[in-house]
Design an enzyme around this catalytic site. Structure first.
Site, PDB file in Angstrom:
ATOM      1  N   GLU A 428     -62.888  53.235 -13.873  1.00  0.00           N
ATOM      2  CA  GLU A 428     -62.744  53.149 -15.319  1.00  0.00           C
ATOM      3  C   GLU A 428     -62.754  54.528 -15.979  1.00  0.00           C
ATOM      4  OE1 GLU A 428     -65.662  50.394 -16.800  1.00  0.00           O
ATOM      5  OE2 GLU A 428     -64.927  48.754 -15.580  1.00  0.00           O
ATOM      6  N   GLU A 504     -63.241  45.095  -9.544  1.00  0.00           N
ATOM      7  CA  GLU A 504     -64.545  44.779 -10.138  1.00  0.00           C
ATOM      8  C   GLU A 504     -64.370  43.503 -10.937  1.00  0.00           C
ATOM      9  OE1 GLU A 504     -66.738  48.104 -11.739  1.00  0.00           O
ATOM     10  OE2 GLU A 504     -67.475  46.859 -13.400  1.00  0.00           O
TER      11      GLU A 504
END
Length: 825
Positions: A428, A504
């Site tokens: 991220e 994720e």
């Protein structure tokens, strides 16, 4: 024994002794001195550290607390959680005092005339290493393994060498609890001048088939100069038998590693189900004298990605049934312990988990070794930041200078481990939305390909619109998406790889033994008690409940599976209670809580992932004084297709898991239409005290198993159950003891949260305790802990001597629980 045999034996013993001395590795564990705070002249050999604390390494200075709201308060906007305005974050890094400077000092012996290196498996953080007063190396990343050549600084007269390490954790340097100190192992490696360096081999298996496999071993040899080097390598099977040998002499290698190729007939292939491990034992000779021996452990296996189809291991299509884990070990903190890691992996294995993502950092080598041995595929991930910051004092400060060095260390350390099947270059990262971000991703991916051309590369991306529009996702080997399940089909249609990995997933939130009514799907639900519902229907604003990921894996070949956030609760990131919500200070994302106790969600995953054993689990508990007559939904997580619910003998009918088409037909009238594919749910059950029974039926409609939950009576005694009854007398082994408040019939009292105290006598010591309550401020290392939802976990540690370890748990008004464990060599 005749004289000739005696001479031969003596020669063999001498040869063995000389070989044993050619390379030595010494673990530096005991007799370290430690102090918190910066100290002038602490690196000098003559410095007096006698008033410092004596500790054993691995050591985490911050886990002993105390918890405090003011530890690392952060006024930030968490952009990856879709926040746009800054707010006060409490407990974000666990509420523990990890910020600051710490010093460690010890002494070590170094054989005369040897090349000497210090190897650090991890040091948190910004490590400055001094040997005999001279700075030997600096390594800023607290998660990475690194090594220093300290030969120039070693005393030549044989006196003990003084090792001093300065570490510093800055405020706002992490988004979770990072730990503090020398929390991983430190070793001294001594070799001859001609030697294989640290992580000096690269082993691949270019061809893998049932009849034979090819093995290619590349060995780097340092210090040889223009001398001829002979390498004799034996390949040993999992049973220890020699299955291939090569004896080669290297004339001039022009700076390249020495290459040897082997064939292994009828190889035993590594997989999560069959984690067979081979060894390559290489002896190095110069002028007829052995100067080194280096052992490389490996597995024979193949990995392949097929567009539109997915991931193949040893030619068989499979989907990752994985979890993400932070590195802390709950109440033990960040200090590495093999027994604790093994306990975590054992629980995950029983759940049916087959893969681990190391989020968002380089792992401890012990974890990778255990995954090799126990059978877990791994995605190794080094960074949570690149060149653009998430945290004020995060890794972005070092990225430009250190990223390649950190990547090279990670890749060379773990590229021989069969468990590692994929690299991730980041999580991220804000850089993903930069117009030039793809160049940074390409730079990191190229390093992976250069150092290890055998494994694919991914990145955990959460900004789907950015990475689809700017080419970032298209240039990766594997596009990995964090959440955003509603964008998978779109991404698959646009990306050239025609594959999508759930790098994720879920971020479902729940608290063990806590249930909120009504049971309904909610995003970012918050309650006065700072807990989340155990009905597994609540998620964060950016995430989802597990059923969405199950359906994507089931319905599309091109999805590669998932890595759930997270396998275990961890210290820090107490979402959704992270904004001025003290005393919340640990996550509630975990499938298993901070006390290593499974939540209900564990059995939901187990019912789908564990293909060997049946699962039948009922929730909630059935002790609800004051809820008589009120609707109390009952969920069943099971591997069976159908079950029937009874309350005090009255049937509430059968429920059957729905197929995809039937479930979809309910979408407009049932909010839980998708859940009906994976859960059995009776939504209208009025509570009445007594017996809740579920009877499961097999595919042929025959009763197969039943589960009973009874209303608990008055708390009566403490029940204590250990995960193992015998420990190894090594001073490190652990037993996890579950302590339960139960009534006279052994039924759990789920509302009892009384204080429990512990005592340990005999051949071991008390180590720590936890209860899984993210708001509890009891200190882990003290021999007392409040129960949470009627349970807690105490951890005991073996001593060095054989004998009985006697554990007792006491609580006011209850009968004592007692357990005797054996400690043996």
């Amino acid at each position: 024994m005749n004289q000739r045999m005696l001479v031969t034996l003596c020669c063999l013993l001498l040869a063995w002794t000389m070989a044993a001395q050619q390379r030595t590795e010494t673990l530096l564990e005991k007799n370290w001195r430690f102090t918190k705070g910066d100290v002038a002249d602490a690196m000098k050999p003559e410095f007096d550290d006698t008033k410092w604390e004596t500790v054993t390494v691995p050591h985490d200075w911050a886990i002993y607390g105390p918890f405090d709201r003011n530890n690392d308060l952060q006024n930030v906007a968490v952009t990856q959680n879709l926040e746009t305005a800054a707010s006060v974050k409490t407990g974000r890094t666990g509420g523990l005092p990890y910020v600051g400077v710490g010093w460690y000092r010890t002494t070590f012996e170094a054989p005369a005339g040897k090349q000497v290196s210090l190897v650090f498996d991890g040091a948190m953080s910004e490590a400055r290493v001094y040997v005999n007063g001279q700075e030997a190396c600096f390594w800023p990343c607290g998660y990475n393994s690194f090594h220093c050549d300290v030969t120039p600084y070693i005393y030549k007269d044989g006196q003990p060498n003084v090792l001093a390490v300065r570490l510093e954790n800055r405020p706002q340097s992490s988004r979770w609890y990072p730990g503090a100190g020398l929390y991983r192992n430190v070793r001294v490696v001594a070799t001859e001048a001609v030697h294989v360096p640290v992580w000096g081999t690269q082993l691949t298996t270019p061809h893998v088939a049932a009849d034979y496999a090819s093995v290619c071993l590349k060995t780097t040899v340092e210090g040889a100069g223009q001398q001829d080097v002979r390498i004799v390598t034996e390949i040993l099977s999992p049973e220890g038998q020699v299955v291939a040998v090569k004896d080669n002499t290297m004339k001039i290698n022009h700076g390249k590693p020495f290459e040897q190729n082997f064939l292994v007939d009828k190889p035993q292939l590594w997989s999560p189900e069959t984690p067979y491990l081979y060894k390559a034992s290489s002896k190095i000779y110069v002028d007829g004298r052995q100067v080194d021996e280096y052992v490389t452990r490996f597995g024979i296996r193949s990995i392949k990605l097929v567009a539109d189809k997915g991931f193949f291991l040893n030619g068989k299509h499979r989907k990752f049934q994985g979890v993400c884990n932070h590195h802390d070990l709950g109440p033990l903190g960040a200090a590495i312990n093999v027994a604790a890691l093994r306990r975590q992996l054992t629980l995950l294995k029983d759940m049916g988990c087959d893969a681990i993502r190391t989020s968002h950092n380089m792992p401890a080598p012990e974890l990778v070794q255990l995954c090799d041995e126990m059978g877990f595929m791994m995605m190794l991930e080094p960074f949570d930041e690149w060149d653009i910051a998430k945290c004020e004092n995060g890794y972005h400060r070092f990225f430009n200078e250190w990223a390649e060095k950190d990547m090279v260390n990670m890749l060379r350390q773990y590229r021989n481990n069969p468990s590692v099947v994929m690299w991730s270059i980041g999580n991220e990262v804000p850089t993903q939305c930069s117009p030039e971000g793809y160049k940074v991703a390409s730079f990191l991916q190229d390093i992976c390909h250069r150092e290890d051309p055998t494994r694919p590369v991914t990145c955990g991306m959460d900004q789907v619109s950015c990475v689809l529009g700017n080419g970032f996702a298209a240039m990766l080997d594997v596009p990995g998406f964090n959440y955003r399940t509603h964008r998978y089909v779109e991404a698959y249609g646009q990306l050239p790889q025609n594959l999508v990995l759930g790098s994720e997933t879920a971020s479902t939130v729940s608290s063990r033994g806590v249930y909120k009514f009504p049971a309904e799907l909610k995003k970012h639900a918050m309650y006065d008690d700072h807990q989340s519902s155990g009905y597994d229907l609540e998620a964060c604003s950016w995430s989802n409940v597990p059923d969405e990921d199950f359906a994507l894996a089931d319905d599309y070949d091109w999805t590669l599976g998932q890595f759930v956030w997270t396998g275990f609760d961890y210290l820090g990131e107490p979402s959704p209670y992270d904004t001025d919500a003290w005393p919340s200070h640990s996550s509630v994302f975990g499938i298993i809580d901070l006390a290593s106790l499974p939540k209900d969600r564990y059995y939901l995953y187990r019912s789908l992932w564990n293909k060997r054993d049946n699962t039948l689990h009922v929730l909630p508990h059935w002790t609800w004084p004051g809820r008589e007559g009120e609707n109390t939904p009952v969920f069943v997580y099971t591997s069976y297709p159908e079950a029937e619910l009874f309350v005090n003998g009255k049937s509430y009918g059968k429920q059957r898991k729905l197929d995809a088409k039937t479930a979809l037909s309910l979408k407009e009238k049932d909010a839980l239409w998708l859940q009906r594919r994976y859960r059995l749910m009776w939504m209208d059950v009025p509570y009445e005290a007594g017996e809740l029974k579920v009877v499961a039926y097999d595919k042929d409609g025959r009763p197969a198993e039943e589960k009973i939950v009874r209303t608990a009576g008055k708390p009566h005694h403490l029940e204590v159950v250990a995960d193992r009854m015998q420990l190894t007398a090594d001073g490190k082994d652990l037993a996890y003891i579950t302590v339960r408040v139960v009534d006279k019939d052994g039924n759990l009292c789920p509302a009892d949260n009384r204080l429990v105290t512990f005592s340990v006598k005999g051949a071991g010591t008390y180590r720590a305790a936890a209860n899984g309550d993210a708001t509890c401020l009891d200190l882990f290392h003290l021999p007392r802990m409040h129960a949470f939802s009627g349970q807690l976990t105490a951890i005991v540690q073996s001593g060095l001597l054989e004998g009985d370890l006697i554990f007792e748990a006491k609580a006011k008004g209850l009968r004592t629980g007692k357990l005797i464990l054996k400690v043996a060599p």
